[in-house]
Design a protein around this motif. Structure first.
Motif, PDB file in Angstrom:
ATOM      1  N   LYS A  15       8.307  -2.016   7.110  1.00 13.72           N
ATOM      2  CA  LYS A  15       7.572  -1.275   7.718  1.00 13.72           C
ATOM      3  C   LYS A  15       7.165  -1.394   5.927  1.00 13.72           C
ATOM      4  N   PRO A  16       8.271  -0.750   4.934  1.00 11.73           N
ATOM      5  CA  PRO A  16       7.362  -0.516   3.966  1.00 11.73           C
ATOM      6  C   PRO A  16       6.727  -1.002   2.787  1.00 11.73           C
ATOM      7  N   ALA A  17       7.430  -2.243   3.041  1.00 10.59           N
ATOM      8  CA  ALA A  17       6.389  -4.002   2.822  1.00 10.59           C
ATOM      9  C   ALA A  17       4.847  -3.805   3.261  1.00 10.59           C
ATOM     10  N   VAL A  18       4.715  -3.269   4.420  1.00 13.86           N
ATOM     11  CA  VAL A  18       3.047  -3.412   4.576  1.00 13.86           C
ATOM     12  C   VAL A  18       1.667  -2.501   3.657  1.00 13.86           C
ATOM     13  N   THR A  19       1.158  -3.902   4.021  1.00 11.65           N
ATOM     14  CA  THR A  19      -0.078  -3.152   2.809  1.00 11.65           C
ATOM     15  C   THR A  19      -0.464  -1.594   2.926  1.00 11.65           C
ATOM     16  N   PHE A  20      -0.981  -1.198   1.831  1.00  9.66           N
ATOM     17  CA  PHE A  20      -1.578   0.136   2.460  1.00  9.66           C
ATOM     18  C   PHE A  20      -2.678   0.270   0.984  1.00  9.66           C
ATOM     19  N   GLY A  21      -3.677   0.413   1.682  1.00  6.28           N
ATOM     20  CA  GLY A  21      -4.944   0.515   0.459  1.00  6.28           C
ATOM     21  C   GLY A  21      -5.116  -0.648  -1.109  1.00  6.28           C
ATOM     22  N   GLY A  22      -4.655  -1.974  -0.425  1.00  2.66           N
ATOM     23  CA  GLY A  22      -5.762  -3.168  -0.827  1.00  2.66           C
ATOM     24  C   GLY A  22      -4.076  -3.986  -1.324  1.00  2.66           C
ATOM     25  N   TYR A  23      -3.770  -2.913  -3.031  1.00  5.61           N
ATOM     26  CA  TYR A  23      -2.833  -3.805  -3.900  1.00  5.61           C
ATOM     27  C   TYR A  23      -1.618  -2.795  -2.951  1.00  5.61           C
ATOM     28  N   TYR A  24      -1.293  -1.930  -3.186  1.00  2.60           N
ATOM     29  CA  TYR A  24       0.654  -0.752  -2.781  1.00  2.60           C
ATOM     30  C   TYR A  24       0.474  -1.546  -1.215  1.00  2.60           C
ATOM     31  N   ARG A  25       1.673  -0.478  -1.545  1.00  2.00           N
ATOM     32  CA  ARG A  25       2.659  -1.314  -0.360  1.00  2.00           C
ATOM     33  C   ARG A  25       2.927   0.424   0.324  1.00  2.00           C
ATOM     34  N   ILE A  26       3.323   0.161   1.448  1.00  2.66           N
ATOM     35  CA  ILE A  26       3.505   1.813   2.161  1.00  2.66           C
ATOM     36  C   ILE A  26       4.963   2.598   0.757  1.00  2.66           C
ATOM     37  N   ILE A  27       5.818   1.231   0.401  1.00  2.00           N
ATOM     38  CA  ILE A  27       7.189   1.738  -0.251  1.00  2.00           C
ATOM     39  C   ILE A  27       6.198   3.024  -1.435  1.00  2.00           C
TER      40      ILE A  27
END
Length: 89
Positions: free
Chosen positions: A26-38
């Motif tokens: 889950k922390p490695a899921v992409t968020f906002g394009g390039y970023y990850r949740i972590i």
């Protein structure tokens, strides 16, 4: 808070996000394009002036470790010479 150690538990199964967490934690899921949740949590650590952070990875840690090794360490060490370490399973 320069002498405070931050410990992040990252790597839950993410059952509620199953389509996104089929191949990664889950922390490695992409968020906002390039970023990850972590990255959001790591940004909070930097803004809180935590100089040393350990990331404990668990479930499907390969993609999270890869992201931290490539992107996370690059911008983390660029901020005040912080120490970022991840503990593999």
């Amino acid at each position: 808070m320069k002498n405070t150690l931050g410990v992040l538990l990252a790597g839950g199964a993410g059952e509620r996000l199953y389509p996104l967490t089929r191949d990664r934690a889950k922390p490695a899921v992409t968020f906002g394009g390039y970023y990850r949740i972590i990255d959001i949590t790591l940004s909070n650590c930097i803004n809180s002036d935590l100089r040393t952070v350990y990331i404990l990875t668990q479930y499907k840690a390969l993609s999270l470790n890869r992201h931290i090794a490539k992107a996370g360490v690059r911008w983390w060490h660029g901020n005040w010479g912080n120490s970022l370490r991840y503990c593999r399973p």
